[in-house]
Design an enzyme around this catalytic site. Sequence first.
Site, PDB file in Angstrom:
ATOM      1  N   ASP A 138      27.334 100.654 -38.292  1.00 13.69           N
ATOM      2  CA  ASP A 138      27.370  99.535 -39.228  1.00 13.69           C
ATOM      3  C   ASP A 138      25.983  98.914 -39.348  1.00 13.69           C
ATOM      4  OD1 ASP A 138      28.594  97.918 -41.075  1.00 13.69           O
ATOM      5  OD2 ASP A 138      29.364  96.498 -39.605  1.00 13.69           O
ATOM      6  N   TYR A 140      23.279  96.129 -41.618  1.00 12.98           N
ATOM      7  CA  TYR A 140      23.179  94.668 -41.746  1.00 12.98           C
ATOM      8  C   TYR A 140      22.244  94.410 -42.924  1.00 12.98           C
ATOM      9  CZ  TYR A 140      23.116  90.074 -39.229  1.00 12.98           C
ATOM     10  OH  TYR A 140      23.292  88.778 -38.809  1.00 12.98           O
ATOM     11  N   HIS A 145      23.306  87.415 -45.837  1.00 12.72           N
ATOM     12  CA  HIS A 145      24.260  87.353 -44.724  1.00 12.72           C
ATOM     13  C   HIS A 145      23.514  87.153 -43.405  1.00 12.72           C
ATOM     14  CE1 HIS A 145      27.743  88.259 -42.223  1.00 12.72           C
ATOM     15  NE2 HIS A 145      27.056  89.214 -41.619  1.00 12.72           N
ATOM     16  N   ARG A 154      21.948  80.892 -34.319  1.00  8.85           N
ATOM     17  CA  ARG A 154      20.639  80.505 -33.757  1.00  8.85           C
ATOM     18  C   ARG A 154      19.941  79.573 -34.739  1.00  8.85           C
ATOM     19  NH1 ARG A 154      20.880  85.886 -33.706  1.00  8.85           N
ATOM     20  NH2 ARG A 154      19.694  85.820 -35.636  1.00  8.85           N
ATOM     21  N   GLU A 210      34.704  90.934 -43.209  1.00 11.75           N
ATOM     22  CA  GLU A 210      33.348  91.231 -43.679  1.00 11.75           C
ATOM     23  C   GLU A 210      33.483  92.207 -44.844  1.00 11.75           C
ATOM     24  OE1 GLU A 210      30.621  92.277 -40.488  1.00 11.75           O
ATOM     25  OE2 GLU A 210      30.322  90.135 -40.072  1.00 11.75           O
ATOM     26  N   GLU A 212      32.250  94.855 -47.112  1.00 11.50           N
ATOM     27  CA  GLU A 212      31.203  95.869 -47.023  1.00 11.50           C
ATOM     28  C   GLU A 212      31.572  97.074 -47.885  1.00 11.50           C
ATOM     29  OE1 GLU A 212      29.841  96.920 -43.139  1.00 11.50           O
ATOM     30  OE2 GLU A 212      30.325  94.962 -42.255  1.00 11.50           O
ATOM     31  N   ASP A 244      35.127  94.983 -42.326  1.00 10.34           N
ATOM     32  CA  ASP A 244      34.759  94.989 -40.903  1.00 10.34           C
ATOM     33  C   ASP A 244      35.279  93.695 -40.271  1.00 10.34           C
ATOM     34  OD1 ASP A 244      33.564  95.309 -38.431  1.00 10.34           O
ATOM     35  OD2 ASP A 244      31.597  94.630 -39.130  1.00 10.34           O
ATOM     36  N   ARG A 248      34.899  85.991 -34.477  1.00 13.81           N
ATOM     37  CA  ARG A 248      33.627  85.263 -34.306  1.00 13.81           C
ATOM     38  C   ARG A 248      33.516  84.592 -32.948  1.00 13.81           C
ATOM     39  NH1 ARG A 248      30.976  87.977 -37.990  1.00 13.81           N
ATOM     40  NH2 ARG A 248      31.796  87.697 -40.088  1.00 13.81           N
ATOM     41  N   GLN A 251      32.557  87.226 -30.573  1.00 13.01           N
ATOM     42  CA  GLN A 251      31.193  87.641 -30.915  1.00 13.01           C
ATOM     43  C   GLN A 251      30.148  86.682 -30.346  1.00 13.01           C
ATOM     44  OE1 GLN A 251      30.704  88.080 -35.151  1.00 13.01           O
ATOM     45  NE2 GLN A 251      28.605  88.850 -35.015  1.00 13.01           N
ATOM     46  N   TYR A 255      27.604  88.710 -27.808  1.00 15.10           N
ATOM     47  CA  TYR A 255      26.692  89.536 -28.617  1.00 15.10           C
ATOM     48  C   TYR A 255      25.283  89.663 -28.050  1.00 15.10           C
ATOM     49  CZ  TYR A 255      23.815  85.928 -30.897  1.00 15.10           C
ATOM     50  OH  TYR A 255      22.906  84.945 -31.155  1.00 15.10           O
ATOM     51  N   LYS A 264      34.311  93.459 -32.806  1.00 12.36           N
ATOM     52  CA  LYS A 264      34.323  94.295 -34.004  1.00 12.36           C
ATOM     53  C   LYS A 264      35.156  95.558 -33.853  1.00 12.36           C
ATOM     54  CE  LYS A 264      30.722  92.246 -36.222  1.00 12.36           C
ATOM     55  NZ  LYS A 264      30.742  91.824 -37.628  1.00 12.36           N
ATOM     56  N   THR A 268      38.861  98.323 -38.320  1.00 11.72           N
ATOM     57  CA  THR A 268      38.033  98.377 -39.532  1.00 11.72           C
ATOM     58  C   THR A 268      38.914  99.046 -40.577  1.00 11.72           C
ATOM     59  OG1 THR A 268      36.059  98.716 -38.173  1.00 11.72           O
ATOM     60  CG2 THR A 268      35.863  99.236 -40.519  1.00 11.72           C
ATOM     61  N   THR A 370      27.830  93.186 -44.185  1.00 14.24           N
ATOM     62  CA  THR A 370      28.435  92.221 -45.108  1.00 14.24           C
ATOM     63  C   THR A 370      27.527  91.999 -46.306  1.00 14.24           C
ATOM     64  OG1 THR A 370      29.304  91.124 -43.160  1.00 14.24           O
ATOM     65  CG2 THR A 370      29.471  89.937 -45.251  1.00 14.24           C
ATOM     66  N   GLU A 384      30.640  82.261 -43.424  1.00 14.69           N
ATOM     67  CA  GLU A 384      29.640  81.753 -44.370  1.00 14.69           C
ATOM     68  C   GLU A 384      30.292  80.858 -45.424  1.00 14.69           C
ATOM     69  OE1 GLU A 384      26.804  85.016 -45.722  1.00 14.69           O
ATOM     70  OE2 GLU A 384      28.307  86.136 -44.583  1.00 14.69           O
TER      71      GLU A 384
HETATM   72 CA    CA Z   1      29.685  94.300 -40.258  1.00 14.91          CA
END
Ligand code: CA
Length: 437
Positions: A138, A140, A145, A154, A210, A212, A244, A248, A251, A255, A264, A268, A370, A384
């Site tokens: 996968d 990014y 996103h 962050r 997500e 995609e 996907d 959260r 995650q 992560y 994840k 899927t 995403t 988001e």
């Molecule tokens: Ca993804």
Amino acid sequence: MHLLNETHDPALRSWLASANQPGSDFPIQNLPFAVFRRRDSVEAFRGGVAIGDQIVDLAALAGAGILVAEAELAVHAGAQSRLNALMALGPRYWSALRRALSHGLRVGAAEQAQLQSCLVAQAEVEYAVAAQIGDYTDFYTSVHHASNIGKLFRPDNPLLPNYKWVPIGYHGRASSIGISGESFHRPQGQILAAGASVPSLEPSKRLDIELELGVFIGPGNAKGRAIPIADAESHVFGLCLLNDWSARDLQAWEYQPLGPFLAKNFATTISPWVVTLEALAPYRLPFSRPAEDPQPLPYLDSDANRQHGVFDIQLEVALQTPQMRAAQAGFTPICKTSYRHAYWTLAQMVTHHAVNGCNLQPGDLLGTGTLSGPTLDQAGALIELTAGGKNPLQLPNGEQRVFLADGDAVALRGWCEKPGAARLGFGECLATVLPAA
Ligand code: CA
């Protein structure tokens, strides 16, 4: 890069009336592939090609013996229970089969009677994942996103400095990739609650989508041999819709430092129909970078990629809650965007994946990441759309959603349309959330 040819002619009409309906996802100019059998039967799965509300059964067509040369080889490969053998053949064979089907399905075709006897109604079938997927990666590729998520995870350092140089990705899990129509249990995992110092094992409270696209790899590359960007698209069989699912809260805790893991890999979902790059040829756009951004390194750059590296595929996410279902209300759209906003192109993803000598194989699946667009209503994930849960979505029936509730169903849709070209679609990628097991 596929050039426009007679199979893209928007004036082409099929002898099958449903293929000529305005708004159909599957006109004669599309001809996407799936794997199917009659629902609740013990038939073998086999490849098929969508036309209107029907499927051309490739096993039946292979048996009819009316195709020749490359198209004959391709239809025999496509008759198998998964499409890996067809994917391995390469663009010359896929094109030959497309051309043969385009000829046989158009008004006045001499082969109408034979093809008619190979049709199965889409309403009567069930689908399987189109290939035996060896590996799933996968990416990014939406900078929007990456920036939106980065701000939430962050706040002081949203977009990491490598993003504009290297197509970021991680190796995902192939075993839990399921076909549209599936239901899956809300995952549980380790969660560190706000203010807590010790994590606990519990069902995810922040289950997300997500939006995609999935990329099925065609012919692979030998281990140790990179794929030049000029050849990248000849290694791609086609595109599907991909959701996907993402937990959260799992995650956020797991992560760092190695990236997504249990957040994840529980599910899927992909659409059954795989649209070939040849079918998408009318919908190519130039690729460019903002002047202030670094230009791609030479191995990720080519004239062809600059001139038409981008695909303009319209994408939509729609939601149906249990309350909406009980009231027999349809799905309500919660996001609309286009693949055109991606920061890295399809060719760049493939070339980057193999530049270190990693061998891709027929039937491997890549996710684009995403595909959020530049504005908030174009965001392809609830985290988001709701600004990390602060602004719940207001649904037309008065309900609200921050993340997914048990019983929620999510449908992804994709299509291409513009003046002077035939509209074509990807069908649907649908799945429903069950309570934690
Ligand atoms: Ca993804």
